[in-house]
Design an enzyme around this catalytic site. Sequence first.
Site, PDB file in Angstrom:
ATOM      1  N   ASP A 115      53.875  15.593  -8.071  1.00 37.60           N
ATOM      2  CA  ASP A 115      53.467  16.893  -8.617  1.00 37.60           C
ATOM      3  C   ASP A 115      54.014  17.105 -10.031  1.00 37.60           C
ATOM      4  OD1 ASP A 115      51.764  18.645  -7.392  1.00 37.60           O
ATOM      5  OD2 ASP A 115      53.272  19.516  -6.055  1.00 37.60           O
TER       6      ASP A 115
ATOM      7  N   GLN B  52      53.514  21.999  -0.835  1.00 34.58           N
ATOM      8  CA  GLN B  52      52.474  22.948  -1.243  1.00 34.58           C
ATOM      9  C   GLN B  52      53.062  24.341  -1.503  1.00 34.58           C
ATOM     10  OE1 GLN B  52      49.073  22.185  -1.747  1.00 34.58           O
ATOM     11  NE2 GLN B  52      49.102  24.229  -2.631  1.00 34.58           N
TER      12      GLN B  52
ATOM     13  N   LYS C 294      43.173  17.605  -0.166  1.00 32.46           N
ATOM     14  CA  LYS C 294      43.966  16.459  -0.661  1.00 32.46           C
ATOM     15  C   LYS C 294      44.052  15.377   0.410  1.00 32.46           C
ATOM     16  CE  LYS C 294      46.515  19.673  -3.597  1.00 32.46           C
ATOM     17  NZ  LYS C 294      47.674  20.585  -3.640  1.00 32.46           N
TER      18      LYS C 294
END
Length: 305
Positions: A132, A109, A65
């Site tokens: 997200d 994460q 990412k």
Amino acid sequence: MPSNTLTSEAPDSVGTLIDGRAIAAQIQHELAGRITALIERGIVPGLAFVRVGEDPASKVYVGRKEKACAELGIFSQTHVLPEQTQESDLLVLLERLNADSRVHGILVQAPLPKQIRESIVYSTVSPKKDVDGFHPVNVGKLMLADPTGFQPCTPAGVRELLVRSQVKIGGAEVVILGRGNIVGKPMAAMLCQKDKNANATVTICHSATRDLAAHCRRADILIAAMGVAEFVKADMVKPGATVIDVGVNRVNDPAAKSGSRLVGDVDFASVRPVAGKITPNPGGVGPMTIAMLMSNTVRAAEMAA
Ligand code: NAP
């Protein structure tokens, strides 16, 4: 001649590949112009990554990412906290990032160590920076089809794959394997909306589903998001169906240098000859997850501007 056997209905050719890498590159190309426009206004889109502990897969995911951000000209910063970090310390960092005007998106994460509650973490990230799509406000907006929310990247990426591969979603029978909060449930919410690029009849299967294979065989679009290596076999797929493999599973492979390799939830070799369209794995859904994260970050920056 029976009409319901695989051989009588199977297409002559193998299923067409849905190239996730190419479609992700197309989306990132489309984002480039929007990023330039923001930069011309003095706004550099910014994304903060937070990683807790040294989970090897998490390191790889965050690394990919970061690379995508660098390629697009999105500013990124990564905060790495030790495995023993207390939840309250992580929340302090998130509040700091919420208040930082250079940061338009925040990604924590998963997985997180067990002393940290994911639900508290996801609700602490500002909904306006929740690229997200895990904050309860954004989960609610997805259910309500409110376009001002952020949608989770993996199911949003799957929908883009379907749309850009000209797979008809309206009226289709969609069967989703898995009811996880990250993929299965939001995927179902997206595809059953009364909306363009949706309007499907959706079935979600899980570990308590009776005769799961029979559900699969009805599917025009079969989406596997279970985390069970090569679970979907050829005899579970309707000839000509579109098959999307979201799963990422590590299996032992003595022939591989590392002793293991990654496979999806679909037994690709046996299913491809039956499917009409199919994602490779890797190279299908994974790149789309990153492309949609970039897309959400650019939108967060535009909204902040
Ligand atoms: P999850 O939250 O653990 O959900 C898994 C679901 O699969 C659960 O609903 C579970 O049923 C169901 N399931 C598991 N084994 C089953 C079985 N034998 N029969 C029927 N149902 C079964 O997982 P997730 O976070 O949604 O992720 C799913 C997969 O997608 C994983 O392999 C993950 O690595 C992958 N993934 C990939 C990406 C990407 O970018 N490519 C992104 C996210 C996730 P119950 O609810 O009944 O337990």
